[in-house]
Scaffold this motif. Structure first.
Motif, PDB file in Angstrom:
ATOM      1  N   MET A 276      44.697  29.689  39.782  1.00 36.78           N
ATOM      2  CA  MET A 276      43.777  30.553  40.522  1.00 36.78           C
ATOM      3  C   MET A 276      44.507  31.748  41.139  1.00 36.78           C
ATOM      4  N   ILE A 277      43.707  32.720  41.506  1.00 40.68           N
ATOM      5  CA  ILE A 277      44.219  33.800  42.337  1.00 40.68           C
ATOM      6  C   ILE A 277      43.821  33.473  43.759  1.00 40.68           C
ATOM      7  N   THR A 278      44.774  33.591  44.675  1.00 42.57           N
ATOM      8  CA  THR A 278      44.458  33.291  46.065  1.00 42.57           C
ATOM      9  C   THR A 278      44.477  34.573  46.880  1.00 42.57           C
ATOM     10  N   ILE A 279      43.836  34.493  48.002  1.00 44.74           N
ATOM     11  CA  ILE A 279      43.795  35.620  48.906  1.00 44.74           C
ATOM     12  C   ILE A 279      44.083  35.041  50.282  1.00 44.74           C
ATOM     13  N   ASN A 280      45.166  35.476  50.852  1.00 49.45           N
ATOM     14  CA  ASN A 280      45.670  34.862  52.085  1.00 49.45           C
ATOM     15  C   ASN A 280      45.818  33.355  51.913  1.00 49.45           C
ATOM     16  N   ALA A 308      42.731  52.584  45.816  1.00 51.61           N
ATOM     17  CA  ALA A 308      42.240  52.129  44.518  1.00 51.61           C
ATOM     18  C   ALA A 308      43.416  51.711  43.645  1.00 51.61           C
ATOM     19  N   PHE A 309      43.183  50.753  42.769  1.00 46.12           N
ATOM     20  CA  PHE A 309      44.219  50.319  41.842  1.00 46.12           C
ATOM     21  C   PHE A 309      43.690  50.409  40.418  1.00 46.12           C
ATOM     22  N   SER A 310      44.522  50.930  39.538  1.00 44.20           N
ATOM     23  CA  SER A 310      44.082  51.106  38.158  1.00 44.20           C
ATOM     24  C   SER A 310      44.005  49.751  37.451  1.00 44.20           C
ATOM     25  N   PRO A 311      43.195  49.688  36.408  1.00 50.16           N
ATOM     26  CA  PRO A 311      43.102  48.450  35.642  1.00 50.16           C
ATOM     27  C   PRO A 311      44.466  47.970  35.137  1.00 50.16           C
ATOM     28  N   MET A 312      45.322  48.911  34.742  1.00 49.34           N
ATOM     29  CA  MET A 312      46.635  48.497  34.240  1.00 49.34           C
ATOM     30  C   MET A 312      47.492  47.891  35.343  1.00 49.34           C
ATOM     31  N   THR A 313      47.324  48.378  36.567  1.00 47.88           N
ATOM     32  CA  THR A 313      48.058  47.783  37.686  1.00 47.88           C
ATOM     33  C   THR A 313      47.613  46.347  37.900  1.00 47.88           C
ATOM     34  N   ILE A 314      46.302  46.114  37.809  1.00 54.77           N
ATOM     35  CA  ILE A 314      45.777  44.754  37.965  1.00 54.77           C
ATOM     36  C   ILE A 314      46.344  43.858  36.866  1.00 54.77           C
ATOM     37  N   ARG A 315      46.334  44.366  35.665  1.00 55.53           N
ATOM     38  CA  ARG A 315      46.844  43.586  34.538  1.00 55.53           C
ATOM     39  C   ARG A 315      48.324  43.255  34.734  1.00 55.53           C
ATOM     40  N   PHE A 316      49.087  44.261  35.104  1.00 59.43           N
ATOM     41  CA  PHE A 316      50.525  44.087  35.301  1.00 59.43           C
ATOM     42  C   PHE A 316      50.799  43.115  36.444  1.00 59.43           C
ATOM     43  N   PHE A 317      50.057  43.246  37.499  1.00 55.33           N
ATOM     44  CA  PHE A 317      50.178  42.353  38.659  1.00 55.33           C
ATOM     45  C   PHE A 317      49.989  40.898  38.227  1.00 55.33           C
ATOM     46  N   ILE A 318      48.968  40.670  37.432  1.00 51.37           N
ATOM     47  CA  ILE A 318      48.685  39.312  36.968  1.00 51.37           C
ATOM     48  C   ILE A 318      49.787  38.810  36.033  1.00 51.37           C
ATOM     49  N   LEU A 319      50.318  39.699  35.212  1.00 49.78           N
ATOM     50  CA  LEU A 319      51.351  39.287  34.248  1.00 49.78           C
ATOM     51  C   LEU A 319      52.714  39.078  34.898  1.00 49.78           C
ATOM     52  N   GLN A 320      52.874  39.592  36.117  1.00 55.92           N
ATOM     53  CA  GLN A 320      54.159  39.396  36.810  1.00 55.92           C
ATOM     54  C   GLN A 320      54.295  37.984  37.366  1.00 55.92           C
ATOM     55  N   ALA A 321      53.225  37.214  37.330  1.00 59.56           N
ATOM     56  CA  ALA A 321      53.300  35.807  37.714  1.00 59.56           C
ATOM     57  C   ALA A 321      53.008  34.970  36.478  1.00 59.56           C
ATOM     58  N   HIS A 322      53.563  33.779  36.427  1.00 65.13           N
ATOM     59  CA  HIS A 322      53.279  32.903  35.303  1.00 65.13           C
ATOM     60  C   HIS A 322      51.842  32.391  35.417  1.00 65.13           C
ATOM     61  N   TYR A 323      51.184  32.192  34.279  1.00 62.92           N
ATOM     62  CA  TYR A 323      49.743  31.894  34.345  1.00 62.92           C
ATOM     63  C   TYR A 323      49.420  30.564  35.007  1.00 62.92           C
ATOM     64  N   SER A 325      50.932  29.439  37.708  1.00 66.32           N
ATOM     65  CA  SER A 325      51.188  29.512  39.143  1.00 66.32           C
ATOM     66  C   SER A 325      50.001  30.197  39.806  1.00 66.32           C
ATOM     67  N   THR A 326      49.782  29.850  41.052  1.00 70.49           N
ATOM     68  CA  THR A 326      48.797  30.647  41.783  1.00 70.49           C
ATOM     69  C   THR A 326      49.464  31.983  42.063  1.00 70.49           C
ATOM     70  N   VAL A 327      48.659  33.004  42.190  1.00 74.59           N
ATOM     71  CA  VAL A 327      49.231  34.292  42.553  1.00 74.59           C
ATOM     72  C   VAL A 327      48.458  34.785  43.765  1.00 74.59           C
ATOM     73  N   ASP A 328      49.217  35.106  44.792  1.00 83.21           N
ATOM     74  CA  ASP A 328      48.574  35.480  46.042  1.00 83.21           C
ATOM     75  C   ASP A 328      48.380  36.985  46.083  1.00 83.21           C
ATOM     76  N   PHE A 329      47.133  37.362  46.239  1.00 82.71           N
ATOM     77  CA  PHE A 329      46.801  38.767  46.265  1.00 82.71           C
ATOM     78  C   PHE A 329      47.040  39.382  47.641  1.00 82.71           C
ATOM     79  N   SER A 330      47.569  40.587  47.653  1.00 82.75           N
ATOM     80  CA  SER A 330      47.553  41.401  48.862  1.00 82.75           C
ATOM     81  C   SER A 330      47.692  42.849  48.414  1.00 82.75           C
ATOM     82  N   SER A 331      47.240  43.737  49.228  1.00 87.02           N
ATOM     83  CA  SER A 331      47.328  45.143  48.885  1.00 87.02           C
ATOM     84  C   SER A 331      48.801  45.543  48.747  1.00 87.02           C
ATOM     85  N   GLU A 332      49.627  44.961  49.600  1.00 90.25           N
ATOM     86  CA  GLU A 332      51.056  45.253  49.579  1.00 90.25           C
ATOM     87  C   GLU A 332      51.685  44.825  48.246  1.00 90.25           C
ATOM     88  N   ALA A 333      51.339  43.626  47.797  1.00 92.86           N
ATOM     89  CA  ALA A 333      51.881  43.124  46.536  1.00 92.86           C
ATOM     90  C   ALA A 333      51.414  44.002  45.374  1.00 92.86           C
TER      91      ALA A 333
END
Length: 488
Positions: A276-280, A308-323, A325-333
Motif C-alpha cells: 500500500m501507499i501510506t500517508i503519515n 503540483a507534481f507531474s505524472p512522471m514524478t509520481i511514477r518515479f516516486f513509486i518506482l524508487q520503492a520496492h513494490y 514495501s509500503t511507501v510513505d507519501f509526503s510532499s517533501e519525499a
RNA sequence: GGUACUUUGGCCGAGUGGCUAGGCGCCGGUCUGCAAAACCGUUUACGGCGGUUCGAAUCCGCCAAGUACCUCCA
C-alpha cells in the motif's frame, strides 16, 4: 527463454523462478479499478507495478496477454452481502444511469493511466459485459456441490469447500478458527454461515442493476467476475494473478476457492501483490478519507501538497520503492523524487550529445547486466535506479571534459539508458511532445548565442537581460564550459 | 483476539552473515563576471536486550513501538 527472473509468490511466501506454463506465452491477470470514484494514488501503484512486469516480460521475449478487469457491477457496500451495489448507489445519488457513472470514472481512470505512461493491457473486460460467463461459472460451482441457493441468491459453501480443500491457504488463515470467532448471524440472513460469500444476489425491487439468471433477477457477487473473466481470456490455468495486498483476503482467497470448486484445479501459478501507499504512516484509502486523487497531484490542488507534481514524478516516486514495501507519501519525499528525476533525465538528454574520444578514461562497468540482475530479483526497481544514478556520474564527468569515453562505451551507455529508462521503467523524457517546433528551438538558440557573444565582450547587461528575461518566461538556462544548455 | 508484516543516517529508501546502495537536504571546496548547473569531499544508520558465529543491519529468542488484513478499498 534464457533468463533468471525470480518473483515473489504470495502463495508460497518465497521468491520463485518464473517459468510460464506455456512458453513463450504468459497469461497475466490483474485486479483493476471499481469505477465509482476519481482515480487516486492508490490506483497508481498496482497499475505501475504490473506495468513494469508487463514491460519486463515483453523485454525478456515473452508474448504476454495482460488482462485487467473493470469492476462496474456487483461490488457491495458492506459484507453480510446485504448492501447496495456501489455503482448503483453512486448513480442514484448523482441521478445518472449506472453505466454513465461507470463510463465517466473509467474514462477518468484511463486518462490518468495514460498520463502515468502505463501501457494499456491487452484486454480490459468489464464485469457487466460478462454476466453470462459469471452465471455459468456459478452454475459449475453449484453442480460441483460447493454452493447452495437461498431465496434466489447463490452462496459459496465455505465449510463444505474447506472440508475437501484448504480455504485460507493464500492469506494464512485457519477457517475453523474464523468460524468460531466470527459473531453469530442474525436470523434474517440467507447465508448458512457468515464466512460464506455471494456468487449471485437476488436484486431487491429498488435495485436498478439487474440481470436474468436461473435463480432470480439479480446481479453477480463481487469475487466471481475475476474467476469467470480470467478463465475466459487466459484459460483454466494461467501464470500470474496480481493486485493490491488488501485483496488477498477475502477477494483472492474466494477466487482460489471458486476456481478450484468449479474447475477442479488450481488456476493461478504465481500470486503477486503490491503493498500500500501510506500517508503519515496510515494506508491511503477511500474509506479513510485521506486519499489524494491523481488529478489533485497533477494540479497541486490538495491541502497536503505544496505544489503540483507531474505524472512522471509520481511514477518515479513509486518506482524508487520496492513494490512489496509500503511507501510513505509526503510532499517533501515527492519533491526529493522530482529533483532526482530531473537530474537523471537531464543526464539522459546530455548522454545523447556526448562526444566520443579515442578511448575511455573511466570504466563504465557492466551496467546492463547489473540492471537486469536487479530486475530479475523480484523487480527491484530502486536498485536499477541507483545504478542509473551511478552511471549518471560518468556521463557528467565526460560532459564536463574531466573524463573521456570511447564510441563503443558511449553506444552501450546510450543503449542501456534507453532500455531501462524508457522501455522498462517507462519514464518519458520531459518535453518530447512540445519538442517538434524546430524554428522555435533555433530562435532560442539564436538568442543564447547572442548572449554568448555579449559575455565574450563582457557586456553583462545584455547577457543578464537575455538570461533573466528567458528565465522569467519559464526557461532554464545553464552555462557550460563552452556554451549553454536550455530547457523549458 | 487471529493472521501477515514493519522498525535503517536530517528526510525518503535499498540491502538477509564479512566488502560504498541510491536519491534529496545540509556543510566545505573546484569551476564561474554573477547565478544556475556540473564535479569532488563531508555528514555519529541499522528500535531495545540477550543468543548463535571468527564475524550480524542481515540468523534465533524475548521486549517495545507501529501498520495492514479479518466489512468496501489498489
Amino acid at each position: 527463454m534464457e533468463h533468471q527472473l525470480y518473483i515473489y509468490n504470495t502463495l508460497t511466501r518465497k521468491k520463485e523462478r518464473f517459468i510460464p506454463i506455456h512458453e513463450p506465452n504468459v497469461g497475466m491477470y490483474v485486479c483493476g479499478p471499481t469505477v465509482y470514484g476519481d482515480p487516486h494514488l492508490g490506483h497508481a501503484r498496482p497499475a505501475i507495478t504490473f506495468d513494469i512486469l508487463f514491460r519486463y516480460l515483453k523485454y525478456l521475449g515473452y508474448k504476454v496477454r495482460y488482462v485487467r478487469n473493470v469492476t462496474d457491477v456487483g461490488h457491495l457496500e458492506n459484507d453480510e452481502d446485504e448492501g447496495e451495489d456501489k455503482i448503483a448507489k453512486k448513480a442514484r445519488l448523482d441521478q445518472l444511469e449506472p453505466m454513465e457513472v461507470a463510463q465517466y470514472y473509467y474514462n477518468s481512470y484511463r486518462k490518468a493511466m495514460e498520463l502515468l505512461n502505463v501501457l494499456p493491457p491487452s484486454i480490459e473486460p468489464h464485469a457487466s459485459g460478462h454476466i453470462m460467463e459469471q452465471i455459468e461459472f456459478t452454475q459449475k460451482i453449484l453442480d460441483a456441490g460447493y454452493a447452495y441457493e437461498s431465496n434466489g441468491s447463490v452462496y459459496f459453501d465455505v465449510e463444505k469447500y474447506n472440508s475437501d480443500h484448504h480455504y485460507g491457504k493464500l492469506s494464512g488463515r485457519d477457517i475453523d478458527e474464523m468460524m468460531e470467532t466470527t459473531r453469530a448471524l442474525d436470523g434474517q440472513s440467507e447465508k448458512r454461515r457468515s464466512a460464506d460469500f455471494a456468487l449471485w444476489k437476488k436484486a431487491a425491487p429498488e435495485h436498478i442493476m439487474r440481470w436474468k439468471s436461473p435463480w432470480s433477477e439479480g446481479f453477480p457477487g463481487w469475487h466471481i467476475e475475476c474467476s469467470a473473466m480470467g478463465t475466459k481470456y487466459l484459460g483454466e490455468e494461467f501464470d500470474i494473478h496480481g493486485g493490491g495486498m488488501d485483496l488477498i483476503f477475502p477477494h483472492h482467497e474466494c477466487e482460489i476457492a471458486q476456481s478450484k470448486a468449479a474447475l477442479g484445479k488450481e488456476s493461478v501459478k504465481y500470486w503477486m501483490h503490491n503493498n500500500m501507499i501510506t500517508i503519515n504512516g496510515q494506508k491511503m484509502g477511500k474509506s479513510l478519507g485521506n486519499f489524494i486523487t491523481l488529478g489533485e497531484f497533477f494540479t497541486g490542488g490538495h491541502a497536503l501538497l505544496t505544489k503540483a507534481f507531474s505524472p512522471m514524478t509520481i511514477r518515479f516516486f513509486i518506482l524508487q520503492a520496492h513494490y512489496r514495501s509500503t511507501v510513505d507519501f509526503s510532499s517533501e519525499a515527492l519533491e526529493a523524487s522530482e529533483k532526482g528525476l530531473e537530474r537523471l533525465m537531464e543526464g539522459y538528454a546530455r548522454l545523447q550529445n556526448l562526444k566520443a574520444s579515442e578511448k575511455s578514461s573511466i570504466e563504465i562497468g557492466n551496467l546492463r547486466e547489473k540492471c537486469k540482475e536487479a530486475m530479475n530479483d523480484d523487480l527491484n526497481t530502486p536498485i536499477v535506479i541507483s545504478y542509473l544514478f551511478e552511471s549518471l556520474r560518468i556521463i557528467n564527468l565526460v560532459h564536463d571534459g574531466k573524463e573521456t569515453i570511447s564510441q563503443e562505451d558511449l553506444d552501450e551507455l546510450q543503449s542501456v539508458f534507453k532500455l531501462f529508462i524508457e522501455d522498462i521503467l517507462g519514464l518519458q523524457p520531459a518535453g518530447t511532445a512540445s519538442e517538434g517546433i524546430e524554428a522555435y528551438r533555433k530562435a532560442v538558440d539564436l538568442l543564447l548565442n547572442i548572449r554568448l557573444e555579449a559575455k565574450k565582450n563582457k557586456d553583462w547587461t545584455t547577457s543578464d537581460k537575455i538570461r533573466d528575461e528567458l528565465t522569467s518566461y519559464g526557461f532554464e538556462i545553464k552555462d557550460t564550459k563552452d556554451g549553454f544548455e536550455w530547457s523549458l
